[in-house]
Enzyme design. Structure first.
Site, PDB file in Angstrom:
ATOM      1  CG  ASP A  61      -1.154 -21.550  13.420  1.00  0.00           C
ATOM      2  OD1 ASP A  61      -1.050 -20.917  12.357  1.00  0.00           O
ATOM      3  OD2 ASP A  61      -0.199 -21.711  14.215  1.00  0.00           O
ATOM      4  CE  LYS A 102       2.135 -21.539  17.708  1.00  0.00           C
ATOM      5  NZ  LYS A 102       3.078 -21.824  16.637  1.00  0.00           N
ATOM      6  CG  HIS A 156       1.370 -26.978   8.880  1.00  0.00           C
ATOM      7  ND1 HIS A 156       1.340 -26.502   7.596  1.00  0.00           N
ATOM      8  CD2 HIS A 156       1.642 -25.902   9.661  1.00  0.00           C
ATOM      9  CE1 HIS A 156       1.593 -25.193   7.605  1.00  0.00           C
ATOM     10  NE2 HIS A 156       1.768 -24.814   8.852  1.00  0.00           N
ATOM     11  NE  ARG A 171      -2.409  -1.069   3.257  1.00  0.00           N
ATOM     12  CZ  ARG A 171      -2.993  -1.620   4.296  1.00  0.00           C
ATOM     13  NH1 ARG A 171      -4.290  -1.548   4.415  1.00  0.00           N
ATOM     14  NH2 ARG A 171      -2.309  -2.210   5.238  1.00  0.00           N
ATOM     15  CE  LYS A 193      -1.325 -22.376   8.417  1.00  0.00           C
ATOM     16  NZ  LYS A 193      -0.566 -21.583   9.357  1.00  0.00           N
ATOM     17  CE  LYS A 230       8.251 -27.982   7.749  1.00  0.00           C
ATOM     18  NZ  LYS A 230       9.286 -27.104   8.245  1.00  0.00           N
ATOM     19  CG  HIS A 281       5.606 -23.920   5.649  1.00  0.00           C
ATOM     20  ND1 HIS A 281       4.614 -23.532   6.500  1.00  0.00           N
ATOM     21  CD2 HIS A 281       6.610 -24.379   6.443  1.00  0.00           C
ATOM     22  CE1 HIS A 281       4.997 -23.743   7.750  1.00  0.00           C
ATOM     23  NE2 HIS A 281       6.206 -24.251   7.742  1.00  0.00           N
ATOM     24  CD  GLU A 324       5.192 -24.559  16.163  1.00  0.00           C
ATOM     25  OE1 GLU A 324       5.904 -23.847  15.457  1.00  0.00           O
ATOM     26  OE2 GLU A 324       3.989 -24.344  16.375  1.00  0.00           O
TER      27      GLU A 324
END
Ligand code: BG6
Length: 481
Positions: free
Chosen positions: A238, A339, A243, A49, A151, A185, A181, A219
């Protein structure tokens, strides 16, 4: 150089000054260009923008971003010759006309009208941008035009259906590259090689030989400064819907008719359509509370900046799925992601059945199960356990391990985005998500979104709530870490 150069094209990156561009796309494009994987005529047009930004400033921004990532001070030639900037307000049809003219000018004498339109944008901007691209006629060109959508593709079933309908209004499915993604891998792709290149494993890949399958993406990182995104997303949207589901379908799919995008994606959709509805007792939501990782104190999710005080957003999901088909009937698939866990570990563990007869009961310990761990990160490779006789005159068994690791030279493994960008230019959709896959996946998880209960707290730095262990133990197993 890994591959010969491909047809020259123009990458038009919407969100051209955003985080994804800075951290992933820009370095990947740069490295691919440096390695000679792209034709020299390939150009990159950043779109955002900001009207005050010039080409020169954009190039300086890109050079700084590349240097920050430790890439050799951002090759001046590449930045100066291949990077360009165009300001576009998504609500302005005139800006899209100007964009079309700019792309035309960049292509003149260079790229035969081949274009990658990459939406590296927040999901809320997808619909408006796709509509504007279509109306400006940017969905077709003299060469090929490919649309790349990041995504998350929709936030529930209705929004995914709406988005697919809109995309299909202007683009054929053959033009659309929905990114996950994880599909870029190396080890994820290697799952296909491993499963279908080894008759040994494929013949044992079914309910007769496999007791259960675990797919786990742990993670160590917390949500950090991403509350704005994460509060409205949560782990189910998420990580699980995309995934983990990709890992599930690649693990459970049938042998495709051909090693080609359509055949592979068709088999993946069949898996999703065979999964039984997930019951209340088969899913556990969690949220990290204050804790410690590596002796360091960590805040809980509710203490993260930007998180609402009594947020019910889940940062952890564990679930049991049943793939009700001939191959998998009765084999539980466990999916888990979280997480703020003790370590980063993404792996698929195949737990084989024990030998049917307890032959060694009287002479030593009973055989343990054979397990095959497919490690995706951080150490990419495979581990297979098997039983051998312990050396010595007493007859007893011990478990040994066969191991394969990809060489630990980081640069020898492609970053997922480099692989995906190359596949887009090649026009191979195998590593991208088909419309039917997104819809089948949302059909499976959408009812869970409506039923989300208060998440179970777990200490940051632990492996998740006790309820998830109970879920696993109900069928006699433990999570493998
Ligand atoms: C992203 C999620 O898609 O994947 C992040 O939005 C997550 O929350 C990331 O951290 C994990 O990717 P990787 O490649 O680090 O496993």
């Amino acid at each position: 150089m890994r591959n010969p150069p491909h047809a020259p094209c123009t990458f038009v990156i919407f969100g051209g000054t955003g985080d994804l561009m800075r951290k992933k796309l820009l370095p990947s494009l740069y490295r691919l260009a440096q390695n000679g994987a792209f034709d020299k005529g390939c150009q990159v047009l950043g779109v955002a923008r900001d009207r005050s930004l010039t080409d020169k400033q954009f190039r300086a921004w890109a050079r700084a971003a590349l240097s920050d990532l430790g890439l050799p001070a951002g090759d001046r030639d590449w930045c100066d010759q291949c990077l360009h900037y165009q300001p576009v307000d998504m609500n302005s049809p005139d800006d899209f006309k100007a964009l079309a003219a700019r792309i035309g000018a960049l292509e003149a004498g260079r790229s035969a009208g081949n274009r990658v339109l990459y939406l590296a944008l927040p999901p809320a901007s997808f619909e408006g941008t796709i509509e504007a691209l279509g109306k400006a006629g940017l969905n077709r060109s003299k060469g090929w035009t490919r649309l790349v959508v990041e995504k998350p593709f929709g936030h529930d079933l209705d929004s995914a259906l709406r988005l697919n309908a809109l995309v299909h209004k202007y683009f054929d499915e053959t033009q659309i590259y929905r990114i996950d993604h994880y599909l870029g891998k190396e080890t994820v792709q290697n799952l296909l090689a491993f499963r279908f290149g080894n008759a040994l494993f494929e013949s044992a890949w079914n309910r007769d030989h496999i007791k259960s399958v675990q797919i786990s993406v742990a993670e160590q990182t917390s949500i950090g400064s991403r509350a704005g995104y994460y509060e409205n997303t949560g782990a189910l949207r998420d990580m699980v819907q995309n995934h983990l589901t990709q890992l599930l379908t690649l693990t459970a799919m049938e042998v495709p008719a051909a090693f080609a995008a359509d055949s592979i994606r068709f088999e993946k959709v069949k898996v999703l359509r065979s999964v039984a509805p997930i019951g209340r007792d088969a899913i556990v939501f969690g949220q990290y509370a204050p804790g410690k990782v590596d002796g360091k104190k960590l805040p809980g999710y509710l203490q993260e900046p930007g998180v609402t005080p009594r947020s019910r957003t889940e940062t952890y999901v564990a679930m049991r799925l049943e793939v009700q088909n001939w191959r998998w009937q009765g084999v539980p698939f466990y999916l888990r992601t979280g997480k703020s866990m003790p370590q980063r570990s993404t792996r698929i563990v195949i737990d084989f059945r024990k030998p049917p007869v307890a032959l060694f009961r009287t002479v030593g310990r009973r055989p343990h199960r054979n397990t095959l761990a497919i490690n995706l990160q951080p150490d990419q490779g495979f581990d297979l356990t098997f039983e051998v006789k312990s050396p010595g005159d007493r007859f007893t068994l011990q478990t040994e391990r066969m191991q394969f690791r990809y060489p630990e030279i980081k640069d020898s493994l492609w970053d997922g985005y480099e692989t995906l960008l190359l596949e887009i230019v090649r026009g191979d959709q195998t590593l991208f998500v088909h419309a039917d896959e997104t819809e089948a996946s949302w059909r499976l998880y959408a009812p869970l979104l409506r039923r989300r209960s208060m998440p179970h707290p777990y200490a940051a730095g632990s492996w998740g709530p006790e309820a998830a262990d109970k879920l696993m133990r109900a069928t006699g197993g433990d999570w493998t870490t």
